[in-house]
Design a protein around this motif. Structure first.
Motif, mmCIF file in Angstrom:
data_model
loop_
_atom_site.group_PDB
_atom_site.id
_atom_site.type_symbol
_atom_site.label_atom_id
_atom_site.label_comp_id
_atom_site.label_asym_id
_atom_site.label_seq_id
_atom_site.Cartn_x
_atom_site.Cartn_y
_atom_site.Cartn_z
ATOM 1 N N LEU A 272 0.832 -1.198 0.000
ATOM 2 C CA LEU A 272 0.000 0.000 0.000
ATOM 3 C C LEU A 272 0.871 1.254 0.000
ATOM 4 O O LEU A 272 0.577 2.224 -0.703
ATOM 5 C CB LEU A 272 -0.943 -0.014 1.209
ATOM 6 N N ALA A 273 1.953 1.235 0.747
ATOM 7 C CA ALA A 273 2.892 2.360 0.745
ATOM 8 C C ALA A 273 3.532 2.513 -0.635
ATOM 9 O O ALA A 273 3.712 3.633 -1.129
ATOM 10 C CB ALA A 273 3.964 2.167 1.811
ATOM 11 N N LYS A 274 3.845 1.394 -1.262
ATOM 12 C CA LYS A 274 4.431 1.418 -2.604
ATOM 13 C C LYS A 274 3.436 2.025 -3.594
ATOM 14 O O LYS A 274 3.787 2.893 -4.391
ATOM 15 C CB LYS A 274 4.805 -0.005 -3.020
ATOM 16 N N GLY B 61 3.755 19.055 -5.890
ATOM 17 C CA GLY B 61 3.550 19.166 -4.455
ATOM 18 C C GLY B 61 2.090 19.146 -4.063
ATOM 19 O O GLY B 61 1.764 19.106 -2.891
ATOM 20 N N LYS B 62 1.201 19.136 -5.051
ATOM 21 C CA LYS B 62 -0.230 19.144 -4.766
ATOM 22 C C LYS B 62 -0.892 18.103 -5.663
ATOM 23 O O LYS B 62 -0.751 18.149 -6.882
ATOM 24 C CB LYS B 62 -0.808 20.526 -5.051
ATOM 25 N N ALA B 63 -1.628 17.180 -5.071
ATOM 26 C CA ALA B 63 -2.321 16.166 -5.857
ATOM 27 C C ALA B 63 -3.437 16.817 -6.668
ATOM 28 O O ALA B 63 -4.112 17.723 -6.194
ATOM 29 C CB ALA B 63 -2.897 15.088 -4.949
ATOM 30 N N THR B 64 -3.622 16.352 -7.900
ATOM 31 C CA THR B 64 -4.694 16.892 -8.731
ATOM 32 C C THR B 64 -6.041 16.432 -8.196
ATOM 33 O O THR B 64 -6.134 15.511 -7.387
ATOM 34 C CB THR B 64 -4.544 16.424 -10.191
ATOM 35 N N ASP B 65 -7.100 17.054 -8.682
ATOM 36 C CA ASP B 65 -8.444 16.706 -8.227
ATOM 37 C C ASP B 65 -8.782 15.242 -8.490
ATOM 38 O O ASP B 65 -9.496 14.623 -7.713
ATOM 39 C CB ASP B 65 -9.483 17.605 -8.902
ATOM 40 N N GLN B 66 -8.272 14.679 -9.569
ATOM 41 C CA GLN B 66 -8.547 13.286 -9.885
ATOM 42 C C GLN B 66 -7.819 12.335 -8.933
ATOM 43 O O GLN B 66 -8.317 11.268 -8.603
ATOM 44 C CB GLN B 66 -8.137 12.945 -11.327
ATOM 45 N N THR B 67 -6.643 12.699 -8.499
ATOM 46 C CA THR B 67 -5.820 11.838 -7.668
ATOM 47 C C THR B 67 -6.067 12.046 -6.180
ATOM 48 O O THR B 67 -5.911 11.133 -5.388
ATOM 49 C CB THR B 67 -4.326 12.076 -7.977
ATOM 50 N N ARG B 68 -6.490 13.229 -5.779
ATOM 51 C CA ARG B 68 -6.629 13.575 -4.369
ATOM 52 C C ARG B 68 -7.436 12.547 -3.559
ATOM 53 O O ARG B 68 -6.984 12.136 -2.493
ATOM 54 C CB ARG B 68 -7.227 14.975 -4.225
ATOM 55 N N PRO B 69 -8.622 12.088 -3.998
ATOM 56 C CA PRO B 69 -9.373 11.118 -3.183
ATOM 57 C C PRO B 69 -8.626 9.798 -2.995
ATOM 58 O O PRO B 69 -8.657 9.218 -1.905
ATOM 59 C CB PRO B 69 -10.670 10.912 -3.968
ATOM 60 N N ILE B 70 -7.943 9.336 -4.022
ATOM 61 C CA ILE B 70 -7.188 8.087 -3.923
ATOM 62 C C ILE B 70 -6.039 8.258 -2.939
ATOM 63 O O ILE B 70 -5.830 7.435 -2.053
ATOM 64 C CB ILE B 70 -6.643 7.673 -5.308
ATOM 65 N N ILE B 71 -5.291 9.331 -3.094
ATOM 66 C CA ILE B 71 -4.151 9.607 -2.214
ATOM 67 C C ILE B 71 -4.623 9.727 -0.774
ATOM 68 O O ILE B 71 -4.024 9.160 0.138
ATOM 69 C CB ILE B 71 -3.416 10.892 -2.670
ATOM 70 N N GLN B 72 -5.695 10.460 -0.551
ATOM 71 C CA GLN B 72 -6.196 10.664 0.807
ATOM 72 C C GLN B 72 -6.648 9.354 1.432
ATOM 73 O O GLN B 72 -6.378 9.089 2.597
ATOM 74 C CB GLN B 72 -7.334 11.688 0.830
ATOM 75 N N SER B 73 -7.327 8.519 0.668
ATOM 76 C CA SER B 73 -7.794 7.236 1.184
ATOM 77 C C SER B 73 -6.625 6.324 1.560
ATOM 78 O O SER B 73 -6.604 5.732 2.642
ATOM 79 C CB SER B 73 -8.671 6.546 0.134
ATOM 80 N N ILE B 74 -5.638 6.220 0.683
ATOM 81 C CA ILE B 74 -4.470 5.384 0.975
ATOM 82 C C ILE B 74 -3.707 5.940 2.168
ATOM 83 O O ILE B 74 -3.295 5.198 3.061
ATOM 84 C CB ILE B 74 -3.552 5.263 -0.258
ATOM 85 N N LEU B 75 -3.530 7.254 2.214
ATOM 86 C CA LEU B 75 -2.810 7.888 3.314
ATOM 87 C C LEU B 75 -3.513 7.624 4.646
ATOM 88 O O LEU B 75 -2.870 7.312 5.652
ATOM 89 C CB LEU B 75 -2.680 9.381 3.059
ATOM 90 N N THR B 76 -4.828 7.714 4.663
ATOM 91 C CA THR B 76 -5.591 7.439 5.885
ATOM 92 C C THR B 76 -5.383 5.999 6.327
ATOM 93 O O THR B 76 -5.154 5.724 7.517
ATOM 94 C CB THR B 76 -7.092 7.727 5.652
ATOM 95 N N GLN B 77 -5.447 5.067 5.396
ATOM 96 C CA GLN B 77 -5.240 3.663 5.741
ATOM 97 C C GLN B 77 -3.835 3.419 6.273
ATOM 98 O O GLN B 77 -3.653 2.706 7.264
ATOM 99 C CB GLN B 77 -5.491 2.776 4.520
ATOM 100 N N LEU B 78 -2.844 4.004 5.616
ATOM 101 C CA LEU B 78 -1.469 3.821 6.065
ATOM 102 C C LEU B 78 -1.252 4.441 7.441
ATOM 103 O O LEU B 78 -0.509 3.902 8.262
ATOM 104 C CB LEU B 78 -0.488 4.415 5.053
#
Length: 99
Positions: free
Chosen positions: A48-50, A68-85
């Motif tokens: 998941l970190a990978k 340095g800033k996730a795009t609108d398309q990527t932001r939900p995915i990044i946030q979800s993975i980050l929360t899980q990690l």
């Protein structure tokens, strides 16, 4: 190190070396971002970190003007993975803080 240059180049389907320095910088930044956001040092064994790092690197690489800033398309995915990690692995680190 969570991801290698070769893994990132394969993920991005890059078969040239001109952007290696940039990609190396993005790899370091993504891994540092993850550590700063979670307080946990992950290694290459955490899939998941990978995935988090490779997704963030791809977004930064493909959208360099917004680095340095996730795009609108990527932001939900990044946030979800980050929360899980952050919350799923917080108690599983060894004495060095590596997961």
């Amino acid at each position: 190190m969570i991801v290698s240059l070769d893994e990132v180049k394969n993920w991005l389907r890059i078969d040239f070396n001109e952007d290696d320095a940039l990609l190396t910088t993005l790899i370091s930044a993504a891994e540092e971002y993850l550590k700063n956001a979670t307080g946990i040092t992950y290694d290459s064994e955490n899939h998941l970190a990978k995935l988090f790092c490779m997704t963030l690197i791809a977004d930064w690489y493909e959208n360099r003007e917004m680095i340095g800033k996730a795009t609108d398309q990527t932001r939900p995915i990044i946030q979800s993975i980050l929360t899980q990690l952050t919350y799923s692995y917080g108690g599983d680190s060894d004495e060095s803080g590596t997961v």
